[in-house]
Design a protein around this motif. Structure first.
Motif, PDB file in Angstrom:
ATOM      1  N   CYS A  46      18.864  33.677  61.945  1.00  9.08           N
ATOM      2  CA  CYS A  46      17.677  32.849  61.724  1.00  9.08           C
ATOM      3  C   CYS A  46      17.902  31.940  60.519  1.00  9.08           C
ATOM      4  CB  CYS A  46      16.486  33.762  61.484  1.00  9.08           C
ATOM      5  SG  CYS A  46      14.987  32.903  61.034  1.00  9.08           S
ATOM      6  N   LEU A  48      15.297  29.985  59.339  1.00  8.86           N
ATOM      7  CA  LEU A  48      13.985  29.532  58.873  1.00  8.86           C
ATOM      8  C   LEU A  48      13.807  29.768  57.376  1.00  8.86           C
ATOM      9  CD1 LEU A  48      11.734  30.653  61.849  1.00  8.86           C
ATOM     10  CD2 LEU A  48      12.418  28.342  61.241  1.00  8.86           C
ATOM     11  N   CYS A  49      14.392  30.861  56.881  1.00  8.49           N
ATOM     12  CA  CYS A  49      14.438  31.021  55.426  1.00  8.49           C
ATOM     13  C   CYS A  49      15.854  31.435  55.073  1.00  8.49           C
ATOM     14  CB  CYS A  49      13.375  31.994  54.929  1.00  8.49           C
ATOM     15  SG  CYS A  49      13.828  33.736  54.960  1.00  8.49           S
ATOM     16  N   GLY A  52      18.719  35.427  56.016  1.00  8.02           N
ATOM     17  CA  GLY A  52      19.945  35.808  56.728  1.00  8.02           C
ATOM     18  C   GLY A  52      19.762  36.843  57.820  1.00  8.02           C
ATOM     19  N   CYS A  53      18.569  36.953  58.402  1.00  4.58           N
ATOM     20  CA  CYS A  53      18.335  37.979  59.431  1.00  4.58           C
ATOM     21  C   CYS A  53      19.052  37.647  60.726  1.00  4.58           C
ATOM     22  CB  CYS A  53      16.858  38.070  59.766  1.00  4.58           C
ATOM     23  SG  CYS A  53      15.867  38.604  58.402  1.00  4.58           S
ATOM     24  N   ILE A  81      11.752  41.921  61.992  1.00  2.37           N
ATOM     25  CA  ILE A  81      11.562  40.463  61.903  1.00  2.37           C
ATOM     26  C   ILE A  81      10.297  40.214  61.080  1.00  2.37           C
ATOM     27  CG2 ILE A  81      10.208  40.193  64.046  1.00  2.37           C
ATOM     28  CD1 ILE A  81      12.015  37.624  64.494  1.00  2.37           C
ATOM     29  N   CYS A  82      10.298  39.116  60.338  1.00  3.60           N
ATOM     30  CA  CYS A  82       9.124  38.826  59.523  1.00  3.60           C
ATOM     31  C   CYS A  82       8.136  37.995  60.334  1.00  3.60           C
ATOM     32  CB  CYS A  82       9.531  38.079  58.260  1.00  3.60           C
ATOM     33  SG  CYS A  82       9.866  36.348  58.558  1.00  3.60           S
ATOM     34  N   LEU A  84       7.091  34.996  59.876  1.00  2.00           N
ATOM     35  CA  LEU A  84       7.547  33.617  60.102  1.00  2.00           C
ATOM     36  C   LEU A  84       8.549  33.573  61.257  1.00  2.00           C
ATOM     37  CD1 LEU A  84       7.596  30.649  59.167  1.00  2.00           C
ATOM     38  CD2 LEU A  84       9.431  31.244  57.607  1.00  2.00           C
ATOM     39  N   PRO A 217      12.904  38.612  53.327  1.00  2.00           N
ATOM     40  CA  PRO A 217      11.873  39.490  53.891  1.00  2.00           C
ATOM     41  C   PRO A 217      12.442  40.496  54.889  1.00  2.00           C
ATOM     42  CG  PRO A 217      11.072  37.233  53.809  1.00  2.00           C
ATOM     43  CD  PRO A 217      12.524  37.194  53.411  1.00  2.00           C
ATOM     44  N   GLY A 218      13.403  40.071  55.668  1.00  2.00           N
ATOM     45  CA  GLY A 218      13.990  40.979  56.659  1.00  2.00           C
ATOM     46  C   GLY A 218      14.686  42.154  55.986  1.00  2.00           C
TER      47      GLY A 218
HETATM   48  S1  SF4 Z   1      13.015  36.815  56.857  1.00  2.00           S
HETATM   49 FE1  SF4 Z   1      12.045  35.900  58.626  1.00  2.00          FE
HETATM   50  S2  SF4 Z   1      12.321  33.701  58.402  1.00  2.00           S
HETATM   51 FE2  SF4 Z   1      13.705  34.689  56.967  1.00  2.00          FE
HETATM   52  S3  SF4 Z   1      15.632  34.837  58.067  1.00  2.00           S
HETATM   53 FE3  SF4 Z   1      14.543  36.745  58.429  1.00  2.00          FE
HETATM   54  S4  SF4 Z   1      13.398  36.422  60.318  1.00  2.00           S
HETATM   55 FE4  SF4 Z   1      14.039  34.395  59.582  1.00  2.00          FE
END
Ligand code: SF4
Lengths: 793, 184
Positions: A46, A48-49, A52-53, A81-82, A84, A217-218
């Motif tokens: 991912c 999105l942030c 690194g998930c 998963i977060c 977002l 967050p992940g």
């Molecule tokens: S914390 Fe959420 S937004 Fe960030 S990489 Fe993981 S899944 Fe994606």
């Protein structure tokens, strides 16, 4: 008539029509109907942030993405998963995506002025303008802002700016900015600190939003799962926070302190640890410089940290006065932290988007140093470098060198105070210089995947600077607040449509690399940002084209991965059970990939690369060769002050602007896991999870303590106006016992003025009312509180 | 007298009007209405099951490895044999020119398509030994695909199975008729 009714009733028609009407009502056009077809899953990383998930997209016929879920084989988020990420696909199909390149034909900011333009024309126009600037000997008139600090896009932009000849490339501010400089001061390595938090038995958190995200967050979700597994808490968490945040509520203990005094409490604890000899004496003696009094290279004597922290300023009584924490409680905390083996102190906001004051950073590091945490096997490490393939050397083209010889605009222009001795990524300082007519004009500004017009703290600074900038070029996927102001929009793929990568996990001590491979084909006329930069470079030709020699962004990333493979280091985590936190510093991880092609294939297939943490004390580049609590780097850079504390961790707080009389309250903004912050807008699915005492319809609530509310004569739900020296916004009031008296709390991430009806005008933008203070050492824009006034609307 | 007559004939007229209304409504309700409710649609091209007798049913109507059912195959499946034209049929020519070469899916009209609120899986039915013909028309001898009768209100086919049919079979076969079996 009666016959017709009777006959109709005896026929199947009414019953059939009733049944059909029910089915018809299921097909009203606004009711989503999922596409049908073959369901496949495509794993990726991912983007999105920076977390690194590993995620996997569920696709219908490989064309329509319908769900994003955590990849259970990925070692960072381990299937989680977060919010977002879970709502992330809404970005892909959002109505506010930009479908093709656009050119502003009217006044800047006029939405009716955008006209579609062909890609080659758009890129040609930009290249022509940049070519002209270079021919005029003014390449330093190019500036850039990017969000992607932990990706190869960052290296690519750096390379482009260096080859072109501009020193004015900035990133959206982050905690990593100040952490890196703290790394430079104490270890000589400009790398952020990371913490092996998964294995810590005791976590003393100074406002770190652990549940809300804290870097990744992940990763934090997975850590909490581990700690709280089977109802048994593995890590004891003590949260020092002015507000009862989600982390505070989930912690074993919440220590409430006034905003901005967390570092004072840390030094109060350090005071007692030193006094009661609860510190790692051997470590402090052998590996730390500046604990004892010291002599500089000029032969001048200076006081050390041991002396400073034992002064009256840090006694439990003095700290109690500052923090309101009972001296007995401070003693208890110091004893607990000092005696608990493996206890670690952590700090920093959830999404890590604001740098901290240098002395704050140093104070928390000092507390960890006293525990002996900053060494091989200790909980605190320095983020290791990922040995990716290097970019081509720059030939030293004269036009570029001429531009690069010019100082970065914020440093070249006259400043109000003394210039920072250790300048970092000072976007605020730069924008300030632009708006005040800096030493030279900025003719073109590239904004890549960032939304400073909304997301920069004190965002009006960007607006002001914009009035002095010739052309704003936006590389964005969305018609966000910044793209709306652009003169030229070059739309890019969103995450999940193009190749991208993630280098390192913020806050983690181990090495990490992940490739975000597209899960489906782009459905709009967009391009990868890397491809856009490369085609501009190609058109500019010569040394610039030679500096970016790849055929595509994908090929560039492939070459980076080949370089990684050539280092013969690290391994791929492609199945369950890789426990990154168990890696020992400097441990030799055996590569499990054959060659560059094999590594790339697996990375693009969703597996990630990892390597062991480094020993933070190995090859220290400091003057003393030790971990420097007394910062000789600051001395060498010319930092001066009345006494020796300017070289040492200490507590100081610059009061916010305005007077107590006009603004009797303090405003503190906070991040929450249900709200995306800064550069991405909240997808509507995510907004659905926001409590209605934070956002109801379009009204955003501030939290105040019931006692403060009664002083102000306000009740739950009242409408009010929140005013700070920066501006005012309409809010409603929510009474919350977890809010500190006399402090107003406002959630970040709302109040957009762009996007669609589900995002626009919902709540207020906290960035418009917060106050930025430029750090005296680094010049970075820090935020802790603003003075505020709340009146009934 | 006159008045009595009048009322008697009034009754007759009333009865006739009632009967006309009643019978008319019945005829409309049973015969005309249902036809009006559906529009007749032809498939985009003809498909002859007979012409495909050299393959097995499962070649096209297969289960995927994850247990889901492919239903009507996608154009890639047709392409396996019809990359270029094999026979003289007009519909095959259209298939090749309009769909295979242009990489477009054939917009088949599906006779058994269920509404979105119904979860239906072929796999457990097959496992129970339910024959395809129990729910679908027999196609072995079929040379010309039948018309598709589209419900003007709902957009679904006339032959889409109704809930009562599912319930009846579930009851007979000792299957569960709990709501969440089909409405997830
Ligand atoms: S914390 Fe959420 S937004 Fe960030 S990489 Fe993981 S899944 Fe994606």
């Amino acid at each position: 008539m009666a016959g017709a009714v009777g006959g109709t009733l005896l026929s199947p028609l009414p019953w059939k029509l009733t049944d059909d009407a029910a089915i018809w009502s299921q097909n009203w056009f606004w009711r989503p109907s999922p596409a049908r077809g073959e369901i496949t899953r495509k794993p990726t990383v991912c983007a999105l942030c920076e977390g690194g998930c590993g995620v996997q997209a569920r696709l219908v016929d490989g064309k329509r993405a319908i769900l994003l879920e955590g990849n259970p084989n990925h070692p960072v988020n381990q299937g989680g998963i977060c919010a977002l990420g879970a709502a992330g696909l809404q970005f892909l199909y959002a109505p506010y995506r930009i479908a093709q390149p656009l050119k502003q034909t009217k006044r800047r900011g006029d939405p009716t002025g955008f006209q579609p333009i062909a890609w080659n024309e758009a890129v040609g126009e930009l290249a022509k303008k940049l070519g002209q600037m270079r021919a005029d000997g003014k390449p330093n008139g190019l500036a850039g802002i990017t969000r992607r600090r932990c990706s190869s896009m960052d290296a690519l932009l750096n390379q482009f700016f260096a080859a072109y000849g501009s020193p004015n490339l900035f990133k959206m501010p982050a905690h990593a900015d100040s952490l890196k400089l703290a790394g430079a001061v104490t270890t000589g390595r400009e790398a952020p600190f990371g913490c092996n938090i998964e294995d810590a038995p005791y976590i003393l958190s100074f406002g770190a939003g652990l549940v809300e995200g804290w870097g990744s967050p992940g990763r934090m979700q997975a850590a909490f799962r581990r700690w709280r597994q089977g109802g048994k808490s593995a890590a004891k968490i003590v949260q020092v926070d002015s507000r009862c945040s989600t982390t505070a509520a989930m912690a074993d203990r919440w220590i409430a302190v006034p905003p901005g005094t967390e570092a004072a409490l840390a030094l109060g604890i350090a005071h007692l640890m030193v006094k009661d000899k609860l510190y790692d004496a051997e470590f402090m003696a052998d590996r730390v410089f500046g604990f004892e009094d010291w002599t500089d290279s000029q032969g001048k004597n200076h006081k050390g940290f041991k002396f400073l922290v034992q002064t009256d300023a840090y006694t439990p009584e003095a700290i109690s006065k500052l923090t309101g924490v009972d001296p007995a409680k401070i003693r208890e905390l110091a004893k607990e932290f000092g005696t608990q083996k493996g206890a670690v102190a952590v700090w920093g906001q959830p999404q890590g988007s604001v740098p901290k004051d240098m002395y704050n950073e140093l104070s928390f590091l000092a507390l960890n140093a006293l525990k002996g945490n900053i060494k091989a096997g200790g909980a605190i490490g320095l983020a290791p470098e990922v040995p990716l393939g290097a970019l081509p050397e720059l030939p030293g083209d004269p036009s570029a060198l001429k531009g690069l010889k010019q100082l970065r605009l914020d440093l070249a222009s006259s400043q109000k105070g003394p210039p920072p001795v250790l300048p970092g990524n000072n976007l605020h300082g730069f924008l300030d210089a632009v708006s005040n007519g800096g030493k030279y004009p900025i003719e073109v500004m590239l904004v890549h995947e960032a939304n400073p017009a909304y997301g920069l703290c004190e965002n009006k600074l960007f607006q002001q600077a914009l009035t002095k900038i010739g052309t704003l070029v936006s590389l964005s996927s969305y018609m966000d607040e910044t793209a709306q102001q652009a003169d030229l929009i070059l739309p890019i793929h969103t995450a999940f449509e193009g190749f991208d990568d993630v280098i390192g996990i913020p806050g983690a001590p181990y090495a990490y690399y992940g490739v975000c491979a597209p899960v489906l084909k782009p459905h709009l006329n967009t391009k990868a940002a890397g491809d856009i930069v490369m085609s501009v470079a190609k058109q500019l030709g010569g040394s610039i084209a030679a500096a970016l020699p790849w055929a595509s962004h994908e090929e560039y990333l492939k070459k980076r991965a080949e370089g990684l493979a050539a280092s013969a280091r690290g391994a791929l985590a492609d199945k369950k059970g890789v426990e990154l936190w168990k890696l020992q510093p400097e441990e030799a991880v055996k590569p499990n990939y054959k060659d560059g092609a094999d590594l790339w294939k697996k990375l693009a297939g969703g597996a990630c690369w990892y390597d062991a943490p480094v020993d933070p004390l190995k090859d220290l580049k400091t003057e003393s060769g030790k971990f420097e609590l007394a910062a000789q780097l600051l001395l060498a850079k010319g930092q001066t002050g009345d006494d020796d504390q300017v070289y040492l961790p200490h507590f100081s707080q610059v009061p916010p602007r305005g007077s107590d009389k006009d603004y009797p309250l303090l405003l503190v903004t906070y991040q929450m896991s249900a709200l995306a912050d800064r550069d991405l807008a909240n997808p509507p699915f995510m907004t659905k999870t926001v409590f209605d005492f934070i956002l109801r319809q379009n009204d955003q609530f501030v939290e105040i303590n019931p006692a403060t509310a009664s002083e102000l004569g306000m009740a739950e739900g009242d409408s009010a106006v929140l005013k700070t020296p920066q501006g005012e916004v309409p809010v409603r009031v929510h009474l919350y016992a977890g809010a500190r008296p006399k402090v107003v709390y406002l959630a970040q991430g709302l109040g957009h003025k762009a996007y669609d009806e589900y995002i626009k005008d919902k709540g207020v933008n906290a960035n418009g009312v917060v106050e930025v203070q430029l750090d005296r050492v680094t010049g970075l824009g820090t935020v802790w509180a603003a003075r505020a006034h709340l009146r009934r609307a | 007298m006159k008045e009595e007559n009048k009322s008697a004939s009034g009754k007759v007229v009333g009865g006739v009007v009632f009967a006309v209304g009643f019978i008319g409504a019945l005829v409309f309700g049973w015969v005309i209405g249902p036809d009006l409710l559906y529009s007749q649609k032809a498939q985009p091209i003809n498909f002859s099951h007979v012409a495909h007798q050299d393959t097995t049913c499962e070649d096209c109507h297969a289960f995927r490895p994850d247990g889901t059912y492919v239903g009507i195959p996608k154009i890639d499946k047709c392409k396996e044999c019809h990359e270029s034209q094999m026979g003289q049929e007009k519909s095959e020519q259209i298939l090749v020119d309009e769909y295979i070469q242009k990489e477009r899916e054939v917009p088949w009209l599906v006779y058994a398509w269920q509404p979105d609120n119904v979860f239906f899986s072929h796999a457990p039915h097959q496992a129970k030994g339910v024959k395809c013909e129990s729910c679908h028309r027999p196609v072995k001898e079929e040379k010309v695909v039948p018309y598709f009768y589209e419900n003007r209100l709902t957009g679904y086919s006339k032959s889409t199975m109704k809930m009562v049919d599912c319930e009846k079979c579930h009851a007979e076969q000792n299957g569960s008729n709990n709501c969440e079996i089909c409405h997830k």
